[in-house]
Design an enzyme around this catalytic site. Structure first.
Site, mmCIF file in Angstrom:
data_model
loop_
_atom_site.group_PDB
_atom_site.id
_atom_site.type_symbol
_atom_site.label_atom_id
_atom_site.label_comp_id
_atom_site.label_asym_id
_atom_site.label_seq_id
_atom_site.Cartn_x
_atom_site.Cartn_y
_atom_site.Cartn_z
ATOM 1 N N LYS A 22 72.007 25.464 12.708
ATOM 2 C CA LYS A 22 71.272 26.690 13.059
ATOM 3 C C LYS A 22 69.989 26.329 13.804
ATOM 4 O O LYS A 22 69.687 26.901 14.851
ATOM 5 C CB LYS A 22 70.921 27.462 11.793
ATOM 6 C CG LYS A 22 69.911 28.578 11.988
ATOM 7 C CD LYS A 22 69.615 29.348 10.726
ATOM 8 C CE LYS A 22 68.574 28.671 9.889
ATOM 9 N NZ LYS A 22 67.166 28.903 10.322
ATOM 10 N N ASN A 23 69.260 25.344 13.276
ATOM 11 C CA ASN A 23 67.942 25.053 13.838
ATOM 12 C C ASN A 23 67.999 24.248 15.124
ATOM 13 O O ASN A 23 66.953 23.922 15.695
ATOM 14 C CB ASN A 23 67.071 24.359 12.780
ATOM 15 C CG ASN A 23 66.766 25.308 11.632
ATOM 16 O OD1 ASN A 23 67.018 26.515 11.733
ATOM 17 N ND2 ASN A 23 66.276 24.781 10.529
ATOM 18 N N ARG A 92 63.062 35.558 12.485
ATOM 19 C CA ARG A 92 61.677 35.099 12.498
ATOM 20 C C ARG A 92 61.426 34.074 13.578
ATOM 21 O O ARG A 92 60.396 34.021 14.220
ATOM 22 C CB ARG A 92 61.342 34.504 11.119
ATOM 23 C CG ARG A 92 59.866 34.380 10.922
ATOM 24 C CD ARG A 92 59.451 33.015 10.514
ATOM 25 N NE ARG A 92 58.155 32.703 11.005
ATOM 26 C CZ ARG A 92 57.956 31.915 12.078
ATOM 27 N NH1 ARG A 92 58.976 31.472 12.756
ATOM 28 N NH2 ARG A 92 56.732 31.610 12.477
ATOM 29 N N CYS A 116 57.585 35.865 6.685
ATOM 30 C CA CYS A 116 58.959 35.928 6.204
ATOM 31 C C CYS A 116 58.901 35.654 4.707
ATOM 32 O O CYS A 116 57.831 35.502 4.119
ATOM 33 C CB CYS A 116 59.836 34.939 6.936
ATOM 34 S SG CYS A 116 59.588 33.257 6.368
ATOM 35 N N ARG A 121 53.932 33.110 8.541
ATOM 36 C CA ARG A 121 54.472 32.124 9.487
ATOM 37 C C ARG A 121 53.617 32.179 10.756
ATOM 38 O O ARG A 121 53.970 32.789 11.740
ATOM 39 C CB ARG A 121 55.942 32.417 9.777
ATOM 40 C CG ARG A 121 56.841 32.383 8.566
ATOM 41 C CD ARG A 121 57.061 30.991 7.986
ATOM 42 N NE ARG A 121 57.850 30.135 8.822
ATOM 43 C CZ ARG A 121 59.184 30.083 8.805
ATOM 44 N NH1 ARG A 121 59.843 30.901 8.005
ATOM 45 N NH2 ARG A 121 59.845 29.274 9.594
ATOM 46 N N PRO A 122 52.426 31.572 10.715
ATOM 47 C CA PRO A 122 51.523 31.663 11.865
ATOM 48 C C PRO A 122 52.120 31.009 13.107
ATOM 49 O O PRO A 122 53.012 30.167 13.000
ATOM 50 C CB PRO A 122 50.288 30.895 11.391
ATOM 51 C CG PRO A 122 50.774 29.992 10.326
ATOM 52 C CD PRO A 122 51.912 30.714 9.651
ATOM 53 N N ILE A 123 51.651 31.439 14.256
ATOM 54 C CA ILE A 123 52.082 30.795 15.515
ATOM 55 C C ILE A 123 50.861 30.345 16.310
ATOM 56 O O ILE A 123 50.907 30.192 17.536
ATOM 57 C CB ILE A 123 52.964 31.747 16.370
ATOM 58 C CG1 ILE A 123 52.210 33.020 16.736
ATOM 59 C CG2 ILE A 123 54.264 32.078 15.655
ATOM 60 C CD1 ILE A 123 52.926 33.855 17.805
ATOM 61 N N ASP A 124 49.748 30.107 15.604
ATOM 62 C CA ASP A 124 48.515 29.702 16.297
ATOM 63 C C ASP A 124 48.691 28.420 17.100
ATOM 64 O O ASP A 124 48.146 28.290 18.215
ATOM 65 C CB ASP A 124 47.372 29.551 15.289
ATOM 66 C CG ASP A 124 47.717 28.568 14.174
ATOM 67 O OD1 ASP A 124 48.810 28.706 13.588
ATOM 68 O OD2 ASP A 124 46.929 27.650 13.900
ATOM 69 N N LEU A 125 49.481 27.491 16.605
ATOM 70 C CA LEU A 125 49.682 26.228 17.343
ATOM 71 C C LEU A 125 50.458 26.487 18.642
ATOM 72 O O LEU A 125 50.187 25.874 19.675
ATOM 73 C CB LEU A 125 50.418 25.206 16.473
ATOM 74 C CG LEU A 125 49.714 24.803 15.172
ATOM 75 C CD1 LEU A 125 50.588 23.836 14.382
ATOM 76 C CD2 LEU A 125 48.348 24.206 15.440
ATOM 77 N N ASP A 304 63.863 22.388 3.735
ATOM 78 C CA ASP A 304 65.018 23.287 3.670
ATOM 79 C C ASP A 304 66.046 22.821 2.638
ATOM 80 O O ASP A 304 66.881 23.621 2.202
ATOM 81 C CB ASP A 304 65.696 23.400 5.035
ATOM 82 C CG ASP A 304 64.775 24.021 6.062
ATOM 83 O OD1 ASP A 304 65.029 23.857 7.267
ATOM 84 O OD2 ASP A 304 63.769 24.642 5.654
ATOM 85 N N ILE A 326 55.263 22.188 2.780
ATOM 86 C CA ILE A 326 55.422 22.862 4.076
ATOM 87 C C ILE A 326 55.168 24.364 3.971
ATOM 88 O O ILE A 326 54.371 24.918 4.735
ATOM 89 C CB ILE A 326 56.826 22.607 4.666
ATOM 90 C CG1 ILE A 326 57.145 21.113 4.722
ATOM 91 C CG2 ILE A 326 56.950 23.284 6.036
ATOM 92 C CD1 ILE A 326 56.332 20.316 5.717
ATOM 93 N N ARG A 396 72.509 34.121 7.371
ATOM 94 C CA ARG A 396 71.674 33.648 8.491
ATOM 95 C C ARG A 396 71.931 32.170 8.783
ATOM 96 O O ARG A 396 71.778 31.715 9.909
ATOM 97 C CB ARG A 396 70.191 33.853 8.187
ATOM 98 C CG ARG A 396 69.718 35.287 8.172
ATOM 99 C CD ARG A 396 68.215 35.358 8.031
ATOM 100 N NE ARG A 396 67.605 34.363 8.866
ATOM 101 C CZ ARG A 396 66.648 33.518 8.419
ATOM 102 N NH1 ARG A 396 66.215 33.573 7.178
ATOM 103 N NH2 ARG A 396 66.130 32.616 9.224
#
Ligand code: EPZ
Length: 471
Positions: A22-23, A92, A116, A121-125, A304, A326, A396
């Site tokens: 999936k990833n 997500r 989620c 689940r930040p996306i600042d980076l 995971d 994590i 998912r």
């Protein structure tokens, strides 16, 4: 509501050819936007997150076809740069489309991905890196409007974020000059993305190490690629065997990607064999104590896999300590394990597991993707029936889970498993069951190696672990 009924208590036996990751398939589907041509992807798993990605690609103007595990994306006519909230919230990780749309169209508009089940689940980076590459980002009411020509930059990630590494790689293919990512994520899925980007003509190197280098503005073209196997799905089947006992082989997944999980189960007393592209776990007795398991970025113990391995260690005579570094909210499934008689204490990011002699089947609700898988693992090792709901989470990331587990625990006449919706009178296929998933599961079950071991074995004598679904 759909419900999975698992009847546990019998050793599993057999082999599973593990489906595509999936990833890996998700960022590579986003990457198909980069070319104005046709890309062909093989070994794509039948997952709801994949379907959500295909809907986004079609929304942006791509023509998408799927034949079994092969997906073809024709990105010649990308007509849109905006991904609406209704599509963003389906998955997500759809933030991964930001870099690809920016690279292809020079602008992009996405709604901020929500948190989620695992916490914020930040996306600042992601945003800091794109800004460093010259992208102008305006946030208005939860929508991000991004634009501007991209230029190469030196980007040091404060956290080796998988998604941020992937977004930067995608955006950098269209940036003027060279982009160097330091402290990049090293996951195998990043290497797989690099292989696809090279297949379509991009100049990318270093994936799998902490430094990834992308030379932008190379002419891109269509390409063909086979998605790697899913190491977390493999870890799930091995955990199921450790929980239920027996002998299971996982095929097609690189041994090096499983090492931390294999080491933990070896320490717990399982017999572990592995080879370049597979592994085998044999469990004939109660699991022992293991040293503390601390999740960390690859090549460390994968976050995971934490839920499924913890679930397996709930039964037996040992203790285990899990430290989740994590995500802040990754023990939500433990409450459901307690309903089965597990002895697990959670303090913040630490869980202490004291193995118990037996677990009992119960009514369980999956809180998230890997937490749901953990409940299936525990149910296979429990006595009696467990009824698991919240299957949309499991869908998912797992294709054909029921069929695979039935085959591993089938008692000589593997029962065809179906999910039925509530109030569905006669037995029938729930419309959510993806016929292709069952097909894929059947196809995948042709072991490339002779299946070692046999069903049950003299020491078992209990009913087979079988999956069936009734409501
Ligand atoms: C990817 O998520 C995976 N998802 C996750 O798998 C996996 O758990 C995770 O990597 C870690 O390996 C996909 O690949 C689709 P991160 P991602 O960015 O990219 C923080 C599963 O079950 N962070 O590596 O979202 C973040 O909060 C899923 O298959 C920031 O602070 O993970 C987290 O604490 C779950 N700012 C840590 O970094 C950012 O801008 C690692 O996140 C980005 C991340």
């Amino acid at each position: 509501m759909e419900e999975l009924i698992v009847t546990g208590g019998k050793p599993l036996s057999g082999s599973v050819a593990v489906h595509g990751a999936k990833n890996s398939v998700l960022p590579i589907l986003a990457a198909t936007l980069l070319t104005g041509s046709v890309s062909v992807l093989h070994n794509c798993p039948a997952l709801s997150d994949v379907t959500a990605s295909l809907v986004i690609l079609e929304h942006l103007g791509c023509r998408v076809t799927r034949e079994g595990d092969c997906i073809t994306v024709d990105a010649a006519a990308v007509t849109g740069t905006e991904i609406p909230h209704r599509l963003m919230r389906e998955m997500r990780s759809s933030v991964i489309f930001l870099g690809a749309v920016l690279a292809r169209c020079g602008e992009a508009e996405i709604s901020l991905p929500g948190g989620c089940e695992l916490g914020p689940r930040p996306i600042d980076l992601h945003l800091k890196a794109l800004t460093a590459m010259g992208c102008e980002i305006r946030e208005e009411g939860g929508t991000l409007r991004c634009s501007g020509p991209l230029r190469g930059a030196e980007i040091n990630l404060s956290i080796p974020s998988v998604g941020a590494t992937e977004n930067i790689m995608l955006a950098a293919t269209a940036a003027e000059g060279v982009t160097v990512i330091t402290n990049a994520a090293r996951e195998p899925e990043i290497e797989d993305l690099q292989r696809f980007l090279r297949a379509i003509g991009a100049e990318v190197s270093g994936a799998g190490s902490s430094t990834v280098v992308i030379h932008g503005k190379k002419p891109l073209h269509g390409g063909e690629h086979t998605i790697i196997a899913d190491r977390i799905v493999a870890a799930t089947y091995l955990s199921a065997c450790a929980a239920a006992g027996g002998q299971v082989q996982v095929l097609g997944v690189q041994r090096r990607q499983l090492l931390p999980v294999l080491d933990t189960f070896r320490e717990a007393g399982c017999l572990v064999r592995s080879w370049a592209d597979g592994a085998e776990l044999t469990c004939r007795g109660p699991l022992h104590s293991v040293r503390p398991v601390r999740t960390s970025p690859y090549p460390g113990f994968p976050t995971d896999a934490q839920p499924v391995v913890l679930a397996a260690l709930c039964k037996g005579g040992g203790t285990a300590v899990f430290v989740e570094t994590i995500f802040e909210n990754r023990f939500r499934y433990v409450g459901e394990l307690l309903r089965m008689g597990a002895d697990v204490r959670v303090e913040g990011r630490v869980a202490v597991v004291c193995g118990v002699k037996r677990l009992c089947g119960a009514q369980l609700e999956a809180p998230d993707l890997r937490g749901g898988a953990a409940l299936v693992v525990a149910a296979l090792g429990a006595d009696g029936e467990s009824h698991i709901t919240g299957l949309a989470h499991i869908d998912r990331g797992y294709a054909g889970l029921e069929a695979d587990l039935t085959a591993l625990g089938g008692c000589g006449h593997p029962k065809k498993t179906e999910r039925l919706r509530e109030n569905e009178g006669e037995r029938g296929r729930g419309d959510r069951e993806n016929p292709k998933a069952s097909e894929q599961a059947k196809k995948r079950r042709q072991p490339e190696r002779p299946v070692s071991g046999h069903l049950g074995g003299a020491d078992s004598g209990r009913d087979s672990g079988r999956l069936h679904c009734v409501l």
